[in-house]
Design a protein around this motif. Structure first.
Motif, PDB file in Angstrom:
ATOM      1  N   GLY A 108      -0.293  50.332 -61.947  1.00  0.00           N
ATOM      2  CA  GLY A 108       1.129  50.348 -62.268  1.00  0.00           C
ATOM      3  C   GLY A 108       1.984  50.142 -61.037  1.00  0.00           C
ATOM      4  N   GLY A 109       3.295  50.203 -61.217  1.00  0.00           N
ATOM      5  CA  GLY A 109       4.212  49.915 -60.121  1.00  0.00           C
ATOM      6  C   GLY A 109       5.131  51.057 -59.758  1.00  0.00           C
ATOM      7  N   ASN A 110       4.780  52.293 -60.165  1.00  0.00           N
ATOM      8  CA  ASN A 110       5.708  53.406 -59.930  1.00  0.00           C
ATOM      9  C   ASN A 110       4.980  54.678 -59.520  1.00  0.00           C
ATOM     10  N   HIS A 111       3.948  54.557 -58.685  1.00  0.00           N
ATOM     11  CA  HIS A 111       3.127  55.717 -58.335  1.00  0.00           C
ATOM     12  C   HIS A 111       3.630  56.349 -57.035  1.00  0.00           C
ATOM     13  N   PRO A 112       4.047  57.613 -57.073  1.00  0.00           N
ATOM     14  CA  PRO A 112       4.531  58.279 -55.856  1.00  0.00           C
ATOM     15  C   PRO A 112       3.378  58.681 -54.944  1.00  0.00           C
ATOM     16  N   VAL A 113       3.526  58.377 -53.667  1.00  0.00           N
ATOM     17  CA  VAL A 113       2.514  58.705 -52.666  1.00  0.00           C
ATOM     18  C   VAL A 113       3.192  59.445 -51.518  1.00  0.00           C
ATOM     19  N   ALA A 114       2.582  60.561 -51.110  1.00  0.00           N
ATOM     20  CA  ALA A 114       3.135  61.348 -50.006  1.00  0.00           C
ATOM     21  C   ALA A 114       2.524  60.896 -48.694  1.00  0.00           C
ATOM     22  N   ASN A 115       3.388  60.569 -47.736  1.00  0.00           N
ATOM     23  CA  ASN A 115       2.967  60.185 -46.398  1.00  0.00           C
ATOM     24  C   ASN A 115       3.580  61.170 -45.421  1.00  0.00           C
ATOM     25  N   LYS A 116       2.838  62.234 -45.128  1.00  0.00           N
ATOM     26  CA  LYS A 116       3.292  63.268 -44.193  1.00  0.00           C
ATOM     27  C   LYS A 116       4.672  63.791 -44.574  1.00  0.00           C
ATOM     28  N   GLY A 117       4.841  64.117 -45.841  1.00  0.00           N
ATOM     29  CA  GLY A 117       6.086  64.704 -46.323  1.00  0.00           C
ATOM     30  C   GLY A 117       7.096  63.712 -46.848  1.00  0.00           C
ATOM     31  N   VAL A 118       6.890  62.429 -46.600  1.00  0.00           N
ATOM     32  CA  VAL A 118       7.798  61.394 -47.103  1.00  0.00           C
ATOM     33  C   VAL A 118       7.182  60.776 -48.351  1.00  0.00           C
ATOM     34  N   VAL A 119       7.971  60.697 -49.416  1.00  0.00           N
ATOM     35  CA  VAL A 119       7.466  60.132 -50.666  1.00  0.00           C
ATOM     36  C   VAL A 119       7.770  58.645 -50.723  1.00  0.00           C
ATOM     37  N   GLU A 120       6.733  57.841 -50.918  1.00  0.00           N
ATOM     38  CA  GLU A 120       6.870  56.401 -51.065  1.00  0.00           C
ATOM     39  C   GLU A 120       6.510  56.017 -52.499  1.00  0.00           C
ATOM     40  N   ILE A 121       7.174  55.022 -53.050  1.00  0.00           N
ATOM     41  CA  ILE A 121       6.838  54.505 -54.369  1.00  0.00           C
ATOM     42  C   ILE A 121       5.915  53.308 -54.165  1.00  0.00           C
ATOM     43  N   THR A 122       4.772  53.334 -54.832  1.00  0.00           N
ATOM     44  CA  THR A 122       3.756  52.324 -54.567  1.00  0.00           C
ATOM     45  C   THR A 122       3.294  51.631 -55.843  1.00  0.00           C
ATOM     46  N   ALA A 123       2.766  50.422 -55.667  1.00  0.00           N
ATOM     47  CA  ALA A 123       2.065  49.699 -56.732  1.00  0.00           C
ATOM     48  C   ALA A 123       0.579  49.985 -56.579  1.00  0.00           C
ATOM     49  N   GLN A 124      -0.110  50.127 -57.703  1.00  0.00           N
ATOM     50  CA  GLN A 124      -1.518  50.515 -57.681  1.00  0.00           C
ATOM     51  C   GLN A 124      -2.342  49.628 -58.595  1.00  0.00           C
ATOM     52  N   ASN A 125      -3.591  49.420 -58.226  1.00  0.00           N
ATOM     53  CA  ASN A 125      -4.526  48.724 -59.100  1.00  0.00           C
ATOM     54  C   ASN A 125      -5.954  49.012 -58.638  1.00  0.00           C
ATOM     55  N   HIS A 126      -6.491  50.135 -59.093  1.00  0.00           N
ATOM     56  CA  HIS A 126      -7.856  50.473 -58.689  1.00  0.00           C
ATOM     57  C   HIS A 126      -8.468  51.460 -59.670  1.00  0.00           C
ATOM     58  N   ASN A 127      -9.784  51.392 -59.802  1.00  0.00           N
ATOM     59  CA  ASN A 127     -10.534  52.304 -60.653  1.00  0.00           C
ATOM     60  C   ASN A 127     -11.425  53.243 -59.838  1.00  0.00           C
ATOM     61  N   TYR A 128     -11.416  53.087 -58.517  1.00  0.00           N
ATOM     62  CA  TYR A 128     -12.315  53.859 -57.663  1.00  0.00           C
ATOM     63  C   TYR A 128     -11.513  54.532 -56.557  1.00  0.00           C
ATOM     64  N   SER A 129     -12.088  55.612 -56.013  1.00  0.00           N
ATOM     65  CA  SER A 129     -11.401  56.349 -54.956  1.00  0.00           C
ATOM     66  C   SER A 129     -12.404  56.772 -53.892  1.00  0.00           C
ATOM     67  N   VAL A 130     -11.900  56.989 -52.669  1.00  0.00           N
ATOM     68  CA  VAL A 130     -12.760  57.498 -51.602  1.00  0.00           C
ATOM     69  C   VAL A 130     -12.833  59.016 -51.737  1.00  0.00           C
ATOM     70  N   PRO A 131     -13.931  59.648 -51.285  1.00  0.00           N
ATOM     71  CA  PRO A 131     -14.127  61.090 -51.486  1.00  0.00           C
ATOM     72  C   PRO A 131     -13.302  61.938 -50.527  1.00  0.00           C
ATOM     73  N   ASP A 132     -13.049  63.190 -50.930  1.00  0.00           N
ATOM     74  CA  ASP A 132     -12.237  64.089 -50.117  1.00  0.00           C
ATOM     75  C   ASP A 132     -12.877  64.407 -48.766  1.00  0.00           C
ATOM     76  N   ASN A 133     -14.215  64.418 -48.709  1.00  0.00           N
ATOM     77  CA  ASN A 133     -14.853  64.800 -47.451  1.00  0.00           C
ATOM     78  C   ASN A 133     -14.827  63.700 -46.400  1.00  0.00           C
ATOM     79  N   ILE A 134     -14.105  62.612 -46.684  1.00  0.00           N
ATOM     80  CA  ILE A 134     -13.919  61.586 -45.663  1.00  0.00           C
ATOM     81  C   ILE A 134     -13.088  62.132 -44.500  1.00  0.00           C
ATOM     82  N   ASP A 135     -12.439  63.296 -44.733  1.00  0.00           N
ATOM     83  CA  ASP A 135     -11.657  63.896 -43.650  1.00  0.00           C
ATOM     84  C   ASP A 135     -12.532  64.330 -42.478  1.00  0.00           C
TER      85      ASP A 135
END
Length: 375
Positions: free
Chosen positions: A292-319
């Motif tokens: 979609g074209g209206n997905h909110p994403v937080a970047n260090k406290g700043v909210v950006e509106i983003t376009a998305q197109n994916h069915n997969y995600s990277v795991p949390d332990n990538i940190d």
């Protein structure tokens, strides 16, 4: 219009009308919540092997034109809409959506309850389906679907990637002669690994002052390292693309060669996932993905509106190996990372799509600065 019949792997069966090509098509069904930009969505190579269900009920009303294509042609399995408008009205239009789908042998499906389909996908998850203007038997459709390969069984980037290297010179909304000015370039070339790259990503790289060379997915990591060490290129970009990233074992192996060579690397969507796998962190499949074209994403406290197109995600332990820079506020999945002690970063969303009002296009400038500062 002719009739078309749909069968989903959960047993649901529909009869609808077809406004696109005739025939039979198999793919994974997903839904997209964007209100505008249906041509850009349909021509995004990342949708290869998928049926796109639009939640926006009225589709086709502004027609299509060659300038808004994100690739040379649509690669999706089909398009599903509530109401298709054959009579279009827009000063930039050059033809109808139906004619474009017919030209490229893509099934178009209309006069169907897309809200019901979307709710089903939200509850049951993305699934395989078959659509046909030739087969009306539910049993025969089910049998044919069961015998067909699943989306995770096919390497779609071999289909959508360029077969020959080329230089991209056009910028965002600028023809080549205006956007590509050698005197204004950074004198740094970046190589784009084409896994199904969107044209507007290439435009934004040019707009940021980079020379852009696009090469096929059958690239050699050793060749890229040699070119970087010789000073011929200043960075590498990994593009978006279709399918399950875990099927791309050969491509990921070549990417892995680049990780410890101090080469500036930036990646979007599938490329973001491939970098994760190359670092030893396998991706996982989301229930119904983000489209979609209206997905909110937080970047260090700043909210950006983003376009998305994916069915997969990277795991949390990538940190363990990367700083998490962006988080999806819908489901808290990871949307961006910067790898520790390396000039490598990536985002899951599509900053080139410009959904507004607060966007993420700054990442292209960040990559350009990184490239200009490289050896």
């Amino acid at each position: 219009m002719q009739k078309v019949w749909l069968y989903l792997e959960n047993g649901m069966f529909f009869e609808a009308n077809s406004f696109g090509a005739s025939g039979t098509s198999v793919g994974e069904i997903v839904f997209n919540t964007s209100l505008t930009g249906y041509q850009e969505i349909i021509t995004d190579p990342s949708y290869a092997g998928q049926f796109i269900t639009f939640t926006m009920p009225e589709i086709g009303n502004v027609g299509v034109n060659k300038d808004d294509n994100e690739s040379s042609k649509p690669h999706c399995s089909g398009v599903i809409v509530r109401a298709y408008n054959e009579e279009y009205s827009n000063y930039r239009a050059e033809g109808s959506l139906a004619n474009m789908l017919k030209e490229h042998n893509i099934i178009g499906i209309c006069d169907i309850d897309t809200r019901h389909i979307t709710k089903t996908l939200r509850e049951s998850g993305a699934m395989m389906m078959i659509a046909s203007t030739e087969i009306s038997s539910k049993e025969e459709l089910a049998k044919k679907l069961q015998a067909s390969p699943r989306i995770e069984d096919i390497n779609y980037i071999k289909i959508v990637s360029t077969k020959e290297a080329y230089v991209h010179k056009s910028g965002a909304w600028n023809p080549e002669k205006l956007a590509y000015n050698p005197a204004m370039m950074s004198n740094k070339k970046v190589v784009v690994l084409d896994f199904g790259v969107k044209r507007n990503i290439l435009n934004e790289l040019v707009e940021s002052g980079l020379e852009v060379e696009v090469i096929p997915s059958t690239f050699s990591g050793d060749d890229l390292i040699a070119r970087y060490e010789a000073g011929e290129i200043g960075g590498v970009f990994l593009s978006n693309g279709p399918g399950d990233p875990l099927t791309l074992t050969e491509e990921v192996a070549e990417v892995r060669k680049l990780l410890d060579k101090n080469i500036p690397i930036f990646a979007i969507c599938l490329g973001h996932q491939m970098l994760s796998i190359a670092h030893g962190y396998d991706t996982y499949k989301l229930k119904f993905g983000q489209h979609g074209g209206n997905h909110p994403v937080a970047n260090k406290g700043v909210v950006e509106i983003t376009a998305q197109n994916h069915n997969y995600s990277v795991p949390d332990n990538i940190d363990e190996v990367a700083e998490i820079t962006h988080i999806n506020l819908f489901d808290n999945t990871i949307e961006g990372v910067k790898y520790k002690n390396k000039p490598i970063f990536s985002v899951q969303h599509h900053p080139e799509a410009s959904p507004g009002p607060h966007e993420s296009k700054y990442v292209f400038a960040e990559f350009a600065d990184m490239v200009k500062e490289s050896k």
